[in-house]
Design a protein around this motif. Sequence first.
Motif, PDB file in Angstrom:
ATOM      1  N   ALA A  23       0.829  -1.045  -0.074  1.00  0.00           N
ATOM      2  CA  ALA A  23      -0.270  -0.433   0.123  1.00  0.00           C
ATOM      3  C   ALA A  23       0.576   0.604   0.100  1.00  0.00           C
ATOM      4  CB  ALA A  23      -1.029   0.095   1.157  1.00  0.00           C
ATOM      5  N   LEU A  24       1.689   1.069   0.503  1.00  0.00           N
ATOM      6  CA  LEU A  24       3.008   2.643   0.987  1.00  0.00           C
ATOM      7  C   LEU A  24       4.373   2.362  -0.773  1.00  0.00           C
ATOM      8  CD1 LEU A  24       3.516   4.921   2.201  1.00  0.00           C
ATOM      9  CD2 LEU A  24       5.195   3.889   4.317  1.00  0.00           C
ATOM     10  N   THR A  25       4.732   1.125  -0.847  1.00  0.00           N
ATOM     11  CA  THR A  25       5.882   1.105  -1.499  1.00  0.00           C
ATOM     12  C   THR A  25       4.817   0.959  -3.075  1.00  0.00           C
ATOM     13  OG1 THR A  25       6.413  -1.267  -1.370  1.00  0.00           O
ATOM     14  CG2 THR A  25       7.454  -0.284   0.335  1.00  0.00           C
ATOM     15  N   SER A  26       4.306   0.425  -3.172  1.00  0.00           N
ATOM     16  CA  SER A  26       3.747   0.851  -4.835  1.00  0.00           C
ATOM     17  C   SER A  26       2.798   0.737  -5.220  1.00  0.00           C
ATOM     18  CB  SER A  26       3.950  -1.059  -4.752  1.00  0.00           C
ATOM     19  OG  SER A  26       2.665  -0.779  -6.344  1.00  0.00           O
ATOM     20  N   HIS A  27       1.809   0.896  -4.288  1.00  0.00           N
ATOM     21  CA  HIS A  27      -0.113   1.882  -4.495  1.00  0.00           C
ATOM     22  C   HIS A  27       0.127   2.944  -4.342  1.00  0.00           C
ATOM     23  CE1 HIS A  27      -1.291  -2.711  -3.381  1.00  0.00           C
ATOM     24  NE2 HIS A  27      -0.977  -2.952  -4.896  1.00  0.00           N
TER      25      HIS A  27
ATOM     26  N   VAL B 125      -4.689   1.219   1.499  1.00  0.00           N
ATOM     27  CA  VAL B 125      -3.884   2.425   0.904  1.00  0.00           C
ATOM     28  C   VAL B 125      -4.354   3.569   1.624  1.00  0.00           C
ATOM     29  CG1 VAL B 125      -4.201   3.113  -1.206  1.00  0.00           C
ATOM     30  CG2 VAL B 125      -4.090   0.732  -1.242  1.00  0.00           C
ATOM     31  N   ALA B 126      -5.990   2.986   1.993  1.00  0.00           N
ATOM     32  CA  ALA B 126      -6.779   4.799   2.286  1.00  0.00           C
ATOM     33  C   ALA B 126      -5.785   4.847   3.801  1.00  0.00           C
ATOM     34  CB  ALA B 126      -8.021   4.721   2.642  1.00  0.00           C
ATOM     35  N   GLU B 127      -5.583   3.959   4.612  1.00  0.00           N
ATOM     36  CA  GLU B 127      -4.437   4.164   6.354  1.00  0.00           C
ATOM     37  C   GLU B 127      -2.910   5.111   5.397  1.00  0.00           C
ATOM     38  OE1 GLU B 127      -2.282   2.236   9.280  1.00  0.00           O
ATOM     39  OE2 GLU B 127      -3.196   1.025   8.154  1.00  0.00           O
ATOM     40  N   ALA B 128      -2.384   4.569   4.621  1.00  0.00           N
ATOM     41  CA  ALA B 128      -0.918   4.794   3.821  1.00  0.00           C
ATOM     42  C   ALA B 128      -1.092   6.884   2.908  1.00  0.00           C
ATOM     43  CB  ALA B 128      -0.741   3.975   2.494  1.00  0.00           C
ATOM     44  N   LEU B 129      -2.774   6.757   2.234  1.00  0.00           N
ATOM     45  CA  LEU B 129      -2.679   8.016   2.018  1.00  0.00           C
ATOM     46  C   LEU B 129      -2.989   9.346   2.697  1.00  0.00           C
ATOM     47  CD1 LEU B 129      -5.084   7.024  -1.323  1.00  0.00           C
ATOM     48  CD2 LEU B 129      -2.282   7.720  -0.939  1.00  0.00           C
TER      49      LEU B 129
END
Length: 239
Positions: A101-105, A158-162
């Motif tokens: 989620a952090l490294t790719s998405h 992904v939402a958390e990473a964003l």
Amino acid sequence: MLRTYLNATVSDVSSTKSRLQREIHSREGDSSRFVPGHPLAGREVSGPAAARADLFADRVWALTPTATTDPARVEAVAELVTRLGAVPVVTSAEAHDRAVALTSHTPQVVASMVAAGLEALGDTEVRLSGQGLRDVTRLAASDPDLWTEILSSNAAPVAEALEGLIDRLERVREGLLEGESDQVRAALAAGVDGHRKVPGKHGSAPVAYAVVPVVVADRPGELGRLFADAGATGVNLED
């Protein structure tokens, strides 16, 4: 696949694991033969014409077996991955999805959003760009339909990473508006520290490389001559 090929070891190459694994366990048969996988390799373009023989070379290939997965089948898939030139890394589905989620998405979203901002510029203004713009927006050429599916399948991580990214961007924005240069610098310095964690080849620790700027003439054969000269000195080149 598990129900059709009753003795086969089955794997996959999907970029998110948790949801797929839940579906496999609920719908399929003997899940002990299923070894979830994700090769962290690919390009921003797709189709047969985009294929490369070295696509998996030195790339991490995540394997996310569950408690019910047969260890012998995990070893068999890991051996296949190694023979393809990739580096197998065993982890859990949850840890994998949080990481990508952090490294790719998130990088995909950032690249697309930066590129989307170019629509407000005229052709002359867009020409006022350097290599940095090309580097940052390269992923923006990816298939939006495919990436909508990928992001949706890993929505919560992904939402958390964003959220974390938005917080960091907010600190930079506030620092600029309030004239707090130290705050801006601290944010940029944190980026330098994070960049040092990007792994090197084979998933190993990062390696410090010497950077040698070279001016290459814009005519056929120049790159070939440059690479030949570098090879003659015994120097390896890193992209």
